[in-house]
Design an enzyme around this catalytic site. Structure first.
Site, short mmCIF file in Angstrom:
data_model
loop_
_atom_site.label_atom_id
_atom_site.label_comp_id
_atom_site.label_asym_id
_atom_site.label_seq_id
_atom_site.Cartn_x
_atom_site.Cartn_y
_atom_site.Cartn_z
N LYS A 13 6.27 -28.87 -2.47
CA LYS A 13 6.03 -27.45 -2.80
C LYS A 13 4.78 -27.28 -3.66
O LYS A 13 3.99 -26.38 -3.43
CB LYS A 13 7.21 -26.87 -3.58
CG LYS A 13 8.51 -26.80 -2.82
CD LYS A 13 9.58 -26.10 -3.63
CE LYS A 13 9.93 -26.80 -4.94
NZ LYS A 13 10.57 -28.11 -4.79
N ARG A 88 16.10 -20.60 -8.48
CA ARG A 88 16.85 -21.80 -8.09
C ARG A 88 18.35 -21.59 -8.13
O ARG A 88 19.10 -22.50 -7.79
CB ARG A 88 16.52 -22.92 -9.06
CG ARG A 88 15.44 -23.87 -8.57
CD ARG A 88 15.09 -24.71 -9.77
NE ARG A 88 14.75 -26.07 -9.50
CZ ARG A 88 13.50 -26.53 -9.57
NH1 ARG A 88 12.50 -25.73 -9.77
NH2 ARG A 88 13.27 -27.81 -9.40
N ARG A 127 5.81 -41.56 -6.85
CA ARG A 127 4.85 -40.58 -7.38
C ARG A 127 4.39 -40.98 -8.78
O ARG A 127 5.18 -41.39 -9.61
CB ARG A 127 5.52 -39.20 -7.43
CG ARG A 127 4.65 -38.13 -8.02
CD ARG A 127 5.11 -36.75 -7.64
NE ARG A 127 6.34 -36.35 -8.31
CZ ARG A 127 6.89 -35.15 -8.15
NH1 ARG A 127 6.37 -34.29 -7.31
NH2 ARG A 127 8.00 -34.85 -8.79
N ARG A 160 6.93 -39.45 -13.90
CA ARG A 160 7.72 -38.40 -14.54
C ARG A 160 9.10 -38.95 -14.85
O ARG A 160 9.69 -39.67 -14.05
CB ARG A 160 7.86 -37.21 -13.58
CG ARG A 160 6.74 -36.22 -13.69
CD ARG A 160 6.78 -35.18 -12.60
NE ARG A 160 8.06 -34.49 -12.43
CZ ARG A 160 8.22 -33.43 -11.63
NH1 ARG A 160 7.18 -32.95 -10.94
NH2 ARG A 160 9.40 -32.87 -11.49
N ARG A 171 18.91 -34.48 -9.05
CA ARG A 171 18.16 -33.27 -8.72
C ARG A 171 18.49 -32.80 -7.30
O ARG A 171 18.58 -31.60 -7.03
CB ARG A 171 16.65 -33.53 -8.86
CG ARG A 171 16.23 -33.71 -10.32
CD ARG A 171 14.90 -34.38 -10.45
NE ARG A 171 13.79 -33.56 -9.99
CZ ARG A 171 12.60 -34.05 -9.64
NH1 ARG A 171 12.37 -35.35 -9.68
NH2 ARG A 171 11.66 -33.25 -9.25
P1 AMP Z 1 10.22 -29.00 -10.59
O1 AMP Z 1 8.92 -29.55 -11.05
O2 AMP Z 1 10.12 -27.64 -9.95
O3 AMP Z 1 11.02 -29.98 -9.77
O4 AMP Z 1 11.08 -28.75 -11.93
C1 AMP Z 1 11.36 -29.80 -12.81
C2 AMP Z 1 12.54 -29.45 -13.70
O5 AMP Z 1 12.25 -28.26 -14.46
C3 AMP Z 1 13.85 -29.13 -12.99
O6 AMP Z 1 14.57 -30.29 -12.63
C4 AMP Z 1 14.57 -28.30 -14.06
O7 AMP Z 1 15.05 -29.11 -15.11
C5 AMP Z 1 13.43 -27.46 -14.63
N1 AMP Z 1 13.24 -26.20 -13.86
C6 AMP Z 1 12.14 -25.83 -13.14
N2 AMP Z 1 12.32 -24.62 -12.58
C7 AMP Z 1 13.57 -24.21 -12.97
C8 AMP Z 1 14.35 -23.07 -12.70
N3 AMP Z 1 13.91 -22.07 -11.92
N4 AMP Z 1 15.60 -23.00 -13.25
C9 AMP Z 1 16.07 -23.97 -14.04
N5 AMP Z 1 15.39 -25.10 -14.31
C10 AMP Z 1 14.15 -25.23 -13.79
#
Ligand code: AMP
Length: 215
Positions: A13, A88, A127, A160, A171
């Site tokens: 994404k 989400r 990654r 990460r 996740r």
């Molecule tokens: P991402 O980089 O989008 O995979 O986000 C990494 C982490 O940030 C996720 O595993 C959550 O812990 C937090 N996070 C990002 N976006 C959200 C969201 N919309 N709601 C809740 N937690 C979020």
């Protein structure tokens, strides 16, 4: 153009969002990037969300709601945005509806990316990211010229915390349980378009552009 990108972690994404941002000339709003920056900077928000982000749990909806309301109200998002990582949960769908209603705008499209789980785990586990400039590499498919060093700025690359294999599984579980219902909710509104996220980023972007042109 107001677009939401949804898909499991590792589906690409972020990569697609930055290309789409350039194509549409609107900001890329990534809640994950925003939260990671806050964690790294040690701000009050960062300290509050660190445990959630690093263990692959979702940050509480009230925190996310405030964050997204502020971000989408900024002048640069007036003409549109590419939203990556929000909403989400079903609760967050309601939050976004309310923010957009207050701004007097509507969502144009929700793109849902899919890829086989094995490909997702392989992508995430390999990654490596640059904590300084944000460049992203992969140990097999996009290795840096010098192992462990960012091609763009020379900083040491890191993995990460949430790309550890047990956290990846967590996740994916959170995605299936909490985010799949979001896709169903948008599906009922007729704004969802599926994009096959497997293969090389350029091939995925070509599919995304085809989808954009179709609707
Ligand atoms: P991402 O980089 O989008 O995979 O986000 C990494 C982490 O940030 C996720 O595993 C959550 O812990 C937090 N996070 C990002 N976006 C959200 C969201 N919309 N709601 C809740 N937690 C979020």
């Amino acid at each position: 153009m107001r677009v939401v990108l949804i898909g499991p972690p590792g589906v690409g994404k972020g990569t697609q969002a930055s290309q789409l941002k350039a194509l549409l000339g609107v900001p890329h709003v990534s809640t994950g990037d925003f939260l990671r920056e806050a964690v790294q900077a040690g701000t009050p928000l960062g300290r509050r969300v660190k445990g959630f982000v690093e263990s692959g749990q979702l940050v509480p909806d009230d925190v996310m709601g405030e964050l997204i309301a502020q971000r989408l109200s900024r002048p640069d998002a007036r003409a549109g945005f590419v939203l990556d990582g929000f909403p989400r949960t079903l609760e967050q769908v309601g939050i976004l509806d309310a923010v957009l209603a207050r701004l007097g705008v509507v969502l144009d499209r929700v793109f849902v990316f899919t890829a086989p789980e094995a490909e997702i785990v392989r992508r995430l586990a390999g990654r490596r990211t640059c904590p300084h400039c944000g460049a992203v590499f992969h140990v097999d498919s996009r290795p840096p010229r010098s192992a462990g060093v960012c091609d763009a700025c020379g900083s040491a690359l890191v993995q990460r915390a949430d790309d550890a294999e047990d956290v990846i599984r967590q996740r994916l579980k959170v995605y299936a349980e909490q985010t799949m219902p979001v896709i169903a909710a948008y599906g009922e509104r007729g704004v969802v378009q599926e994009v096959d996220g497997s293969g090389e980023p350029q091939a995925v972007f070509a599919r995304l552009q085809t989808g954009l042109a179709e609707a």
